[in-house]
Every structure is written in C-alpha cells, then in structure tokens.
Design a protein around this motif. Structure first.
Motif, mmCIF file in Angstrom:
data_model
loop_
_atom_site.group_PDB
_atom_site.id
_atom_site.type_symbol
_atom_site.label_atom_id
_atom_site.label_comp_id
_atom_site.label_asym_id
_atom_site.label_seq_id
_atom_site.Cartn_x
_atom_site.Cartn_y
_atom_site.Cartn_z
ATOM 1 N N SER A 5 0.817 -1.213 0.000
ATOM 2 C CA SER A 5 0.000 0.000 0.000
ATOM 3 C C SER A 5 0.849 1.260 0.000
ATOM 4 C CB SER A 5 -0.948 -0.010 1.203
ATOM 5 O OG SER A 5 -0.226 -0.024 2.412
ATOM 6 N N HIS A 6 2.085 1.145 0.467
ATOM 7 C CA HIS A 6 2.960 2.315 0.503
ATOM 8 C C HIS A 6 3.245 2.837 -0.905
ATOM 9 C CE1 HIS A 6 5.682 5.079 2.463
ATOM 10 N NE2 HIS A 6 6.675 4.701 1.683
ATOM 11 N N HIS A 7 3.230 1.934 -1.894
ATOM 12 C CA HIS A 7 3.504 2.337 -3.276
ATOM 13 C C HIS A 7 2.347 3.115 -3.889
ATOM 14 C CE1 HIS A 7 7.249 0.104 -3.510
ATOM 15 N NE2 HIS A 7 6.641 -0.957 -3.007
ATOM 16 N N LEU A 8 1.218 3.183 -3.205
ATOM 17 C CA LEU A 8 0.112 3.991 -3.716
ATOM 18 C C LEU A 8 0.493 5.477 -3.790
ATOM 19 C CD1 LEU A 8 -2.929 2.426 -1.797
ATOM 20 C CD2 LEU A 8 -2.269 2.056 -4.186
ATOM 21 N N ILE A 9 1.486 5.887 -3.007
ATOM 22 C CA ILE A 9 1.890 7.290 -3.001
ATOM 23 C C ILE A 9 2.498 7.700 -4.336
ATOM 24 C CG2 ILE A 9 3.384 8.991 -1.877
ATOM 25 C CD1 ILE A 9 3.171 7.398 0.671
ATOM 26 N N ILE A 10 3.275 6.822 -4.937
ATOM 27 C CA ILE A 10 3.945 7.169 -6.193
ATOM 28 C C ILE A 10 3.100 6.816 -7.418
ATOM 29 C CG2 ILE A 10 5.161 4.988 -6.537
ATOM 30 C CD1 ILE A 10 7.611 6.641 -7.389
ATOM 31 N N THR A 11 2.043 6.051 -7.225
ATOM 32 C CA THR A 11 1.198 5.638 -8.349
ATOM 33 C C THR A 11 0.602 6.811 -9.121
ATOM 34 O OG1 THR A 11 0.662 3.580 -7.186
ATOM 35 C CG2 THR A 11 -0.769 4.200 -9.011
ATOM 36 N N PRO A 12 0.132 7.898 -8.474
ATOM 37 C CA PRO A 12 -0.427 9.011 -9.253
ATOM 38 C C PRO A 12 0.564 9.661 -10.217
ATOM 39 C CG PRO A 12 -1.073 9.195 -6.959
ATOM 40 C CD PRO A 12 -0.057 8.107 -7.019
ATOM 41 N N ILE A 13 1.863 9.399 -10.053
ATOM 42 C CA ILE A 13 2.858 9.923 -10.980
ATOM 43 C C ILE A 13 3.240 8.875 -12.021
ATOM 44 C CG2 ILE A 13 5.208 10.838 -11.181
ATOM 45 C CD1 ILE A 13 4.886 11.942 -8.348
ATOM 46 N N LEU A 14 3.505 7.661 -11.563
ATOM 47 C CA LEU A 14 3.966 6.615 -12.470
ATOM 48 C C LEU A 14 2.889 6.162 -13.448
ATOM 49 C CD1 LEU A 14 6.167 4.276 -10.228
ATOM 50 C CD2 LEU A 14 6.878 6.071 -11.810
ATOM 51 N N LEU A 15 1.650 6.032 -12.982
ATOM 52 C CA LEU A 15 0.588 5.495 -13.841
ATOM 53 C C LEU A 15 0.335 6.381 -15.054
ATOM 54 C CD1 LEU A 15 -1.557 3.382 -14.396
ATOM 55 C CD2 LEU A 15 -3.104 4.610 -12.858
ATOM 56 N N PRO A 16 0.079 7.683 -14.900
ATOM 57 C CA PRO A 16 -0.111 8.502 -16.111
ATOM 58 C C PRO A 16 1.155 8.650 -16.946
ATOM 59 C CG PRO A 16 -0.130 9.886 -14.146
ATOM 60 C CD PRO A 16 -0.147 8.475 -13.665
ATOM 61 N N MET A 17 2.333 8.608 -16.298
ATOM 62 C CA MET A 17 3.573 8.704 -17.061
ATOM 63 C C MET A 17 3.746 7.492 -17.968
ATOM 64 S SD MET A 17 7.476 9.087 -15.642
ATOM 65 C CE MET A 17 7.054 10.554 -14.710
ATOM 66 N N ALA A 18 3.513 6.293 -17.422
ATOM 67 C CA ALA A 18 3.611 5.070 -18.224
ATOM 68 C C ALA A 18 2.539 5.040 -19.309
ATOM 69 C CB ALA A 18 3.495 3.843 -17.320
ATOM 70 N N THR A 19 1.345 5.510 -18.980
ATOM 71 C CA THR A 19 0.267 5.529 -19.968
ATOM 72 C C THR A 19 0.596 6.471 -21.113
ATOM 73 O OG1 THR A 19 -1.331 5.085 -18.206
ATOM 74 C CG2 THR A 19 -2.200 5.880 -20.295
ATOM 75 N N ALA A 20 1.131 7.643 -20.797
ATOM 76 C CA ALA A 20 1.500 8.607 -21.844
ATOM 77 C C ALA A 20 2.546 8.021 -22.781
ATOM 78 C CB ALA A 20 2.016 9.890 -21.213
#
Length: 544
Positions: A5-20
């Motif tokens: 669950s700690h990785h949820l903090i960085i998900t809002p940055i990594l997820l859209p970056m990987a999607t882009a």
C-alpha cells in the motif's frame, strides 16, 4: 520492508507517465484503442486517489513519506501525502474523469496526441501535489505547463492560436521566475527540501534570511501568475475561454495548483519564527484587487466563456484573501470553497460548449443590442403561443441553474455552505469569538457582492440562452457529453449532503498544516530500507 500500500503514493505519478509513453507508441488512427487505454488509466488513478483519501481521512499508521531511490531526506527526493495533498489528488482525478469522458464525444479526435498530453498534464499536477522539495516542484510544474501548451492549442481556430501564444509567453516568464526563486533559495539555504528549509530558516543570520525571503518572493510571483492574481491575470480569461471544452474544464484545477503551493509554503515556512506572516499583506490586498477585477469582468462578460474565465479569477481572489488573513477557521471554509468552485467551474466550461452548440457566433451581441434598443416588433402573445422546452434544453437548463446557484453562493448547495463557513468565521461567530475590523468587513462585503454579481450575470445569460434565444434551435447533445457535467454537479450535491464530515476533514487538514512539526518530523525521520538500494536502515517512510 514497506507494504504494497505504501507504493500507492507514487502511483499518481507513475501510472499517467507510463500511460503517456504507451499511447505515443500507438498510431493516431487507432483513436478508439488510445481512448480506452487512457480512460482505464484515469479510472485507476481515481480509484487510487479515493484509497489515499480514505486512508488520510481516518486514524491509521500509514507511512506518509515515500523515499525515491531509497535515499533519505534531505539529500534524496521525497513524496509526501497528507490530508491536503490527498484532497487535491482526489479533486484532480475526479475532474480528469469527467473531462476525459466529455472529450470522447469528439474533442480527442480533432488533433494529435491528445491523450498523451492529457496524461502528462496529470503527471505534472499530481507530482506538484506530492513532492516534498522545491526542485522537483519546478520539474512537475514544467511538465504540467508543457502539456497544457499542447492541450490549449488542441484543435483549430485563429482565436485559439492567438490565446495560446499569449498563454505560452506568460507562463514561460512564470517558469523563469520560478527558476530564479529556487536558485536564490538554494544559494542561501543550501537545501530545497521543504522540511529541511523549515528547520534551517530560524537559524539563519538576518542578511541571509533577507535573501531567502527575496527568493521566496520571486518564487511566489510564479505561482501568483498561475493563480491569476491582479495585475498578473489578464491572460487567463482569454486563454481559458479559447480552450476546447474538456481542456478548459481540466484547466480549472491548474490555478488551484498555485493556491496549494502558496498554502503549503506559507504554513510550513512562514507560519512562525522570524519570517512569520511574510507576504500576507501581498496576498490580502492582491486577493482583494483580483476579486474586484474578476467581479467586474463577470458583470461585463457577454460571452459565456469569458464569464467562466472571470469566475476563475473570482475564485482565486477569494482564496488569496483568505490566505492573507491567515486564520485557521476561515481557511477550513476556504478549502471547501476551493473544492466546490473547482468542480463548478469545470462543469460550467463543459456545459457552455453544449448550450452554445448551434448558436450563431454573433447571436449574443445581437441579443444584447435588442435588449438595449428593442427590435421594433413587440406584440401580445396569443393564446397557445409560446416556446416549448424540449428535454435536452430542460436538462441543460437545470445544469445551468445549478452552476448559477453554486457560483453565486446561494443555498442550499455547497457554494453557500463554503461561503457561509468563511463569512461566519470572519464575522467572529463560532469558535473565533473576535470582533472583525474594518478590513475584514471589507472582505465580507466583497465576497457577498461577488456572489450577487455572479447571480446577475448568470441570470442574464440564462434568460438570453434558454428563453430569448434568437435561433430557437435545440442543440444535439450526446449522453457521453451531458453525463460528465451532471457527475461534477452531483459531487457538489454530495458535498452539501455530507457537509458535516467534509468540514471536519477540512478542519483536521488545516490543523495539521498549522502544526508543521508533524510534517517535518515525518520527512526527517523517514529512513531507508535495510539491505536495498544505496542506503541502510530499519523501515521506509514516516507518518504524519
């Protein structure tokens, strides 16, 4: 070891970056595939934001600090999640869902790489809300601006290109001020970590502290440009009104990025100590000037897009005034006002495109002329004569009325609750118990008058659009276009119904911000993971 669950903090940055990055590899002709991938990513982002918000809204031992590269602060990059950043992440993700769904009707197909630019915009916005140091705030700020340049120019038209050029020039100047301010701060303090800055500032010599404050002042200019404080705001109404409807709806959150950063740095660096109250007068009087200018613009606007653009300035001016007052109880109501006004303005920008669809470009000007001079064909209405209200226009009219009620702060929706909370705190009722001075009474009068001005402008525009339309045609509106507008307005209704828990959350958030020691301790005490990466230690993260 850190929990998953700690990785949820960085998900809002990594997820859209990987999607882009993924969307750039897909041919532009496969628009359906790109739209589906982007939609799934944004929905996952919204779910992640909801989880983080629920974690922050209740008692927990969640580790709020994320150490990138397993480097401890202040040398490493840190991401920090607390009540304020969780709230802003949730707000941005909900607005992104509505804006993206609205764009699926047609706007995503009128230019290249729309979805990649949209995802990069989310990277910048979410990163600005999460970062714990000023350098990476500059990085995410630039990512956000670069993506917004492309999104504003998305589509065709001379007006959009002209407004886009002005937008780019002004924001490049803002970025330059940002870089100069960051350089001054680093040269003076030797660090850009926000928590470390808060520790070092009370120990600075007076001459170095003056340079530090000068750097903070230059840095503040960059965010005041983004917020749209007068006289740095002349670009905003034209740029926002020229953008496509889903882009303008998403841009409603961009000015709030500036408000977020100013609030964060004010409470963390200038809430106490030798620099306490630094810049408060600038925010107060600048907010007053912005509110007055925005109110005049709202009254003078004939085009709905300009009306929405000046409404952004009214929202920014109100929030800047509250930041200048620097009172916790007033700030709690201001946080609710920030959320409510952002949702409302985002919905309003998208609604404008629907209600104006099919209207002649000069219809509003002609209608105003006829109101002033008459059309010379007045006659009594015969029995049975009149204008019917089709279902589409009825739905759009209800949404328009809801936007008017929210923007003007009339009961019973969340706009009224937010303004009532702010005004009652200013007047000395409730838990403050102090008598307001002349300056505070001036603010109260301006907030009330801005609501009256919004009511007059929205009523005038509604009558001209729905009851006095010269064309009399019903726009063709798709379900995928009207649902996002109704979704955002329903969120304001939810804020109204759950006003008690919402205000308790806002109060708790402001109390946490007013106690910077908790933020500083969480960042400074976060240690690296033992046996992994460049550092050693017992655990990852820290708790606020």
């Amino acid at each position: 070891m850190m929990s998953w669950s700690h990785h949820l903090i960085i998900t809002p940055i990594l997820l859209p970056m990987a999607t882009a990055a993924l969307l750039l590899l897909i041919d532009e002709r496969n628009r359906t595939t790109k739209a589906l991938i982007s939609l799934v990513s944004i929905l996952l982002l919204a779910m992640n934001a909801v989880v983080l918000f629920r974690i922050e809204s209740g008692p927990n031992d969640f580790e709020n600090v994320y150490l990138l590269g397993n480097w401890a602060a202040p040398f490493g990059i840190v991401l920090v999640i607390d009540g304020l950043s969780a709230l802003m992440l949730l707000l941005a993700s909900l607005l992104a869902v509505a804006s993206h769904v609205f764009a699926l009707a047609r706007w995503h197909a009128v230019g290249a790489h729309y979805h990649s630019l949209f995802q990069l915009l989310l990277v910048g916005v979410n990163g600005a809300f999460l970062t714990g140091d000023l350098f990476n705030l500059f990085v995410f700020f630039e990512v956000m601006l670069a993506a917004s340049y492309g999104l504003l120019l998305h589509g065709t038209g001379t007006l959009r290109v002209k407004a886009g050029m002005h937008y780019i020039a002004v924001n490049l100047v803002a970025a330059l001020f940002f870089l100069i301010g960051v350089s001054l701060i680093y040269g003076t303090a030797g660090t850009l970590n926000m928590a470390d800055l808060a520790l070092r500032m009370p120990q600075m010599e007076p001459d170095r502290l003056m340079l530090m404050e000068a750097g903070a002042g230059v840095l503040g200019v960059a965010f005041l440009i983004k917020v749209g404080m007068w006289p740095l705001c002349f670009w905003l109404p034209g740029a926002y009104s020229a953008a496509s409807a889903p882009v303008a709806g998403m841009f409603a959150i961009l000015s709030k990025v500036g408000i977020y950063v100013i609030l964060r740095l004010t409470m963390l660096l200038f809430g106490s100590g030798p620099s306490a109250g630094f810049g408060a007068d600038v925010l107060l009087f600048g907010g007053i000037a912005t509110l007055v200018f925005g109110t005049i613009g709202v009254l003078a606007s004939q085009a709905l897009g300009r009306l929405a653009g000046y409404s952004v300035l009214v929202s920014s001016g109100t929030l800047l005034m509250v930041l200048g007052i620097n009172d916790g109880i007033v700030s709690s109501g201001a946080l609710l006002y920030l959320v409510s006004s952002t949702l409302t303005i985002g919905a309003f920008f998208m609604l404008i495109e629907l209600v104006e669809r099919g209207q002649d470009a000069g219809a509003n000007v002609l209608a105003v002329t006829m109101e002033a001079y008459g059309d010379g064909e007045e006659h009594d209405m015969a029995e049975g004569e009149g204008v019917t209200m089709p279902g589409t226009m009825a739905i759009l009219g209800v949404c328009f009325a809801a936007c008017g009620i929210l923007l003007s702060g009339l009961p019973p929706l969340s706009g009224f609750i937010a303004k009532f909370a702010m005004l009652s705190a200013m007047m000395g009722t409730g838990s403050i118990g102090t008598t307001p001075g002349a300056a505070v009474w001036t603010l109260i009068v301006l907030v009330i008058f801005s609501g009256i001005a919004a009511l007059i402008a929205m009523t005038r525009a509604g009558i001209r659009t729905f009851w006095g339309s010269l064309e009399g045609t019903v726009p063709r509106v798709l379900v995928v276009e009207v649902v996002p507008v109704m979704f955002l307005l329903s969120l304001t209704l939810l804020l109204t119904i759950e006003a008690g828990p919402v205000m308790r959350y806002m109060d708790a958030t402001i109390r946490t911000l007013a106690n910077p020691a908790a933020y500083i301790d969480a960042v400074r005490n976060a240690v690296v993971i033992e046996g992994w990466g460049p550092g050693t230690g017992a655990k990852a993260g820290g708790s606020l």
